[in-house]
Design an enzyme around this catalytic site. Sequence first.
Site: not given
Ligand code: DX5
Ligand code: ZN
Length: 221
Positions: A66, A35, A37, A137, A68, A8
Site C-alpha cells: 500500500h 504500508d 509512508m 480507507m 502512501m 498490516s
Molecule cells: C493506515 C494504514 C493501515 C493501518 C491499519 O494508514 O494504511 O494499513 O496499518 O491499522 P489498524 O488496523 O490498526 O487501523
Molecule cells: Zn494500509
Amino acid sequence: MAYRIAPSLLSADFARLGEEVRAVQDAGADLIHFDVMDNHYVPNLTVGPVVCAAIRPHAKVPIDVHLMVRPVDALVVEFARAGAGIITFHPEASDHVDRTVALIQEHGCKAGLVFNPATPLQWLDHMLDRLDIVLLMSVNPGFGGQKFIASALPKIAEVRRRIDALPSGREVWLEVDGGVKVENIAEIARAGADTFVSGSAIFGSADYRATIGAMRRNLAA
Ligand code: DX5
Ligand code: ZN
C-alpha cells in the site's frame, strides 16, 4: 464470497519482521499488508523496498504493498522487483493514473486504487474495468490504531454496486483498511467488502490465530 484477511505489518514488531510474517501466516493470513509512508504524502515514515525484499523469503502469501507516497511510479518498479504481489496507490498522488496502473500490471502485480475517506469515487469512472483491487480507507492514512470512520460503509456499498454492475464481469477485490476488528468485520463484509486489512487488532492481540479465527467466524455467521 471468498474473504481475505490481510494483517498490516505496521503494527508488527519491526525488530522481528520475518518472524511476525511467519506467525500471521501460520495463523491464517491470506495476504501480508505492507504500508509504505513517505513523510510527505502522509505524516509518517515507514519502510521501503529493501524491507519488502527482506521479508519476501518468509512470505508464502502475496505481499500487498500500500503506497502512501508521492510521486508513485519509480517506487512501483522497485517494489515489483522487491517481490510485491499487489501494489495499490492513491490516485491523487499520481499525475497519470492510467499509466501507473499499467506500469504495476506490466510488472506482473495486481493493481489497485486507494481512496481516502474524503476522496470521491470519480477516479473509478474510467478505470474500474482495468483494476484488480479497490482499496477504501476507513481511517485517514498515516497511522495504525485509529477508529473506523462509519461513512466508509455506504461508500463500500457504492463500490460493491459498481463492481457488480461491470459488463465485463471482471473480478475486482474490494479491500477495506483502517479500524477493522473482530467486532466490526461482519458489518463491513455486509456492506460489500471481501478483503480486510487489520493491523492493531491482530498484532496487538496475544494470540494471532485466535483473533483471525474469530474474524473468520464472524464473517461466516
Ligand atoms: C493506515 C494504514 C493501515 C493501518 C491499519 O494508514 O494504511 O494499513 O496499518 O491499522 P489498524 O488496523 O490498526 O487501523
Ligand atoms: Zn494500509
